[in-house]
Enzyme design. Sequence first.
Site, PDB file in Angstrom:
ATOM      1  N   GLY A  70       0.823  -1.206   0.000  1.00 22.28           N
ATOM      2  CA  GLY A  70       0.000   0.000   0.000  1.00 22.28           C
ATOM      3  C   GLY A  70       0.857   1.256   0.000  1.00 22.28           C
ATOM      4  O   GLY A  70       0.497   2.266  -0.629  1.00 22.28           O
ATOM      5  N   THR A  71       1.970   1.198   0.687  1.00 21.04           N
ATOM      6  CA  THR A  71       2.863   2.364   0.754  1.00 21.04           C
ATOM      7  C   THR A  71       3.359   2.742  -0.642  1.00 21.04           C
ATOM      8  O   THR A  71       3.339   3.921  -1.023  1.00 21.04           O
ATOM      9  CB  THR A  71       4.072   2.042   1.681  1.00 21.04           C
ATOM     10  OG1 THR A  71       3.571   1.777   2.988  1.00 21.04           O
ATOM     11  CG2 THR A  71       5.063   3.187   1.722  1.00 21.04           C
ATOM     12  N   ASN A 150      -6.963   4.295   9.692  1.00 21.13           N
ATOM     13  CA  ASN A 150      -6.402   3.079  10.274  1.00 21.13           C
ATOM     14  C   ASN A 150      -6.339   3.097  11.803  1.00 21.13           C
ATOM     15  O   ASN A 150      -6.177   2.061  12.424  1.00 21.13           O
ATOM     16  CB  ASN A 150      -4.997   2.820   9.715  1.00 21.13           C
ATOM     17  CG  ASN A 150      -4.108   4.032   9.782  1.00 21.13           C
ATOM     18  OD1 ASN A 150      -4.440   5.077   9.239  1.00 21.13           O
ATOM     19  ND2 ASN A 150      -2.988   3.924  10.456  1.00 21.13           N
ATOM     20  N   GLN A 180      -7.355   0.430   4.299  1.00 22.88           N
ATOM     21  CA  GLN A 180      -8.151  -0.113   5.407  1.00 22.88           C
ATOM     22  C   GLN A 180      -9.625  -0.288   5.024  1.00 22.88           C
ATOM     23  O   GLN A 180     -10.409  -0.761   5.849  1.00 22.88           O
ATOM     24  CB  GLN A 180      -8.048   0.796   6.643  1.00 22.88           C
ATOM     25  CG  GLN A 180      -6.666   0.877   7.244  1.00 22.88           C
ATOM     26  CD  GLN A 180      -6.232  -0.392   7.993  1.00 22.88           C
ATOM     27  OE1 GLN A 180      -7.021  -1.299   8.236  1.00 22.88           O
ATOM     28  NE2 GLN A 180      -4.957  -0.445   8.340  1.00 22.88           N
ATOM     29  N   SER A 200      -3.920  -2.864  -0.330  1.00 23.91           N
ATOM     30  CA  SER A 200      -2.787  -3.673   0.129  1.00 23.91           C
ATOM     31  C   SER A 200      -3.241  -5.086   0.466  1.00 23.91           C
ATOM     32  O   SER A 200      -4.339  -5.282   0.997  1.00 23.91           O
ATOM     33  CB  SER A 200      -2.182  -2.995   1.370  1.00 23.91           C
ATOM     34  OG  SER A 200      -1.215  -3.826   1.962  1.00 23.91           O
ATOM     35  N   GLY A 201      -2.377  -6.068   0.180  1.00 24.36           N
ATOM     36  CA  GLY A 201      -2.748  -7.475   0.364  1.00 24.36           C
ATOM     37  C   GLY A 201      -2.788  -7.944   1.807  1.00 24.36           C
ATOM     38  O   GLY A 201      -3.677  -8.697   2.193  1.00 24.36           O
ATOM     39  N   HIS A 202      -1.818  -7.481   2.621  1.00 29.01           N
ATOM     40  CA  HIS A 202      -1.710  -8.110   3.945  1.00 29.01           C
ATOM     41  C   HIS A 202      -2.773  -7.650   4.929  1.00 29.01           C
ATOM     42  O   HIS A 202      -2.862  -8.170   6.041  1.00 29.01           O
ATOM     43  CB  HIS A 202      -0.301  -7.925   4.528  1.00 29.01           C
ATOM     44  CG  HIS A 202       0.048  -6.555   4.998  1.00 29.01           C
ATOM     45  ND1 HIS A 202       0.135  -6.240   6.332  1.00 29.01           N
ATOM     46  CD2 HIS A 202       0.344  -5.419   4.337  1.00 29.01           C
ATOM     47  CE1 HIS A 202       0.475  -4.970   6.459  1.00 29.01           C
ATOM     48  NE2 HIS A 202       0.613  -4.456   5.264  1.00 29.01           N
ATOM     49  N   THR A 238      10.009  -7.771 -11.962  1.00 32.12           N
ATOM     50  CA  THR A 238       9.312  -9.047 -12.129  1.00 32.12           C
ATOM     51  C   THR A 238       8.191  -9.144 -11.105  1.00 32.12           C
ATOM     52  O   THR A 238       8.402  -8.894  -9.924  1.00 32.12           O
ATOM     53  CB  THR A 238      10.311 -10.219 -11.948  1.00 32.12           C
ATOM     54  OG1 THR A 238      11.370 -10.024 -12.886  1.00 32.12           O
ATOM     55  CG2 THR A 238       9.648 -11.561 -12.182  1.00 32.12           C
ATOM     56  N   CYS A 318       2.902   1.642  12.751  1.00 31.21           N
ATOM     57  CA  CYS A 318       4.070   2.291  12.160  1.00 31.21           C
ATOM     58  C   CYS A 318       4.520   3.504  12.959  1.00 31.21           C
ATOM     59  O   CYS A 318       5.479   4.166  12.585  1.00 31.21           O
ATOM     60  CB  CYS A 318       3.765   2.761  10.734  1.00 31.21           C
ATOM     61  SG  CYS A 318       2.729   1.662   9.813  1.00 31.21           S
TER      62      CYS A 318
HETATM   63  N1  PLP Z   1      -2.445   3.277   4.288  1.00 33.76           N
HETATM   64  C1  PLP Z   1      -3.096   2.887   5.386  1.00 33.76           C
HETATM   65  C2  PLP Z   1      -4.366   3.570   5.763  1.00 33.76           C
HETATM   66  C3  PLP Z   1      -2.606   1.863   6.176  1.00 33.76           C
HETATM   67  O1  PLP Z   1      -3.257   1.479   7.281  1.00 33.76           O
HETATM   68  C4  PLP Z   1      -1.391   1.236   5.786  1.00 33.76           C
HETATM   69  C5  PLP Z   1      -0.792   0.181   6.617  1.00 33.76           C
HETATM   70  O2  PLP Z   1      -1.026   0.106   7.806  1.00 33.76           O
HETATM   71  C6  PLP Z   1      -0.754   1.665   4.608  1.00 33.76           C
HETATM   72  C7  PLP Z   1      -1.309   2.691   3.885  1.00 33.76           C
HETATM   73  C8  PLP Z   1       0.492   1.039   4.142  1.00 33.76           C
HETATM   74  O3  PLP Z   1       0.248  -0.246   3.603  1.00 33.76           O
HETATM   75  P1  PLP Z   1       1.413  -1.321   3.516  1.00 33.76           P
HETATM   76  O4  PLP Z   1       1.647  -1.837   4.892  1.00 33.76           O
HETATM   77  O5  PLP Z   1       0.889  -2.361   2.581  1.00 33.76           O
HETATM   78  O6  PLP Z   1       2.599  -0.621   2.967  1.00 33.76           O
END
Ligand code: PLP
Length: 371
Positions: A70-71, A150, A180, A200-202, A238, A318
């Site tokens: 996601g980042t 989040n 989220q 984001s996948g995780h 890749t 984070c």
């Molecule tokens: N954006 C939001 C709102 C998130 O909660 C997060 C991760 O906690 C991210 C972006 C970043 O995603 P990733 O952990 O896949 O880099």
Amino acid sequence: MEHYLDNSATTMTCPEAAEAALRAMTDLYGNPSSTYKKGREAKKLLDECRADVACALGAAAEEVVFTSCGTESDNWAIIRGAQSRRHSGRHIISSLVEHDAVRESLDYLEHEGFEVTRLRPDAAGVISADSVIGALRPDTVLVTLMMVNNETGAVTDIAEIAGQLKKAGYTGLFHTDAVQAFKKIPFKADKLGADLISISGHKIHAVKGVGALYIRSGVKLPPYILGGHQESGRRAGTEAMPAIAAFAAACRQDPQIDRIASLKAYLSERLSAAVPEIRMLDTAAPHILSISMPGWRSEVLMNFLEERGVYVSKSSACRQGRRSHVLEAIGMAPAAIDGALRIGLSRFNTREDIDALAEGLSGARMLAHSR
Ligand code: PLP
């Protein structure tokens, strides 16, 4: 026994995603760019995965580009989005409650000469369409706002804001960080009105290290990662096939939103009964609850709960060691922020997990009162 209640930090990989990843590692392990059979098989799998993620998003397959997280999706959308429109203006609208992936991208652009208006949410953490329209300028080239916060679970009405922006004649880019929100609140990319959507996948029971950026058909966004011609020349490198296969498999699963929402209702009930002085933020996301025990320090509570096998987080995973910018922005008192915890639910949680949390917090309280 473990009670994992930090699903906004990350989720357990679901069995279907793990199985799909394994298959992509052991059977369909070719490089999708190779032209021989093994490569073509991998390319077929990649196409199928893209179609599945697109279907879950409500997008066309060509509108989905796989990224590493996601980042990366946020960085790409915001930095390249703004830079590519700098000839039209240098003003950006965002909010004070964004994730660091957005905040740091905006800081970076400020150093390049962009001006950023960071909107303050209401006390519930929501950004109103009126405040966005009020901040709009002729030189605004990018609006970036998260769909679900989040830390608080506050839901901003992205479709309403997109509609208002259109009505106001805005022609710049509109990006939403839906990391989220994806598979947690219902939305369809083709109806939302956003140009760019990060996921984001995780966070949805796939694996760490995969994400996607939705780029609305017709929107031009220069690449961020340079090199090969993967992803139709939009994102070099890749493709992370095992992670992508897991992502697609996770997208195919029923998110059980109603079940999660009823668990959240049970959570609120249980906590207010166990700890009468607890404060809870009433937000619309079904899976996130922000609570606070004033007079406590979050770390102390987290350690106390961890000893009982209960995992929750302080605020965003984070932002360790700093007071939450999100809770500050919604006007929460410092003492309440210092005793705040975030609970993140998933479809794998049960009432027993919630009971364990309620008993843990009640135990901490009784211990403190007995001293
Ligand atoms: N954006 C939001 C709102 C998130 O909660 C997060 C991760 O906690 C991210 C972006 C970043 O995603 P990733 O952990 O896949 O880099």
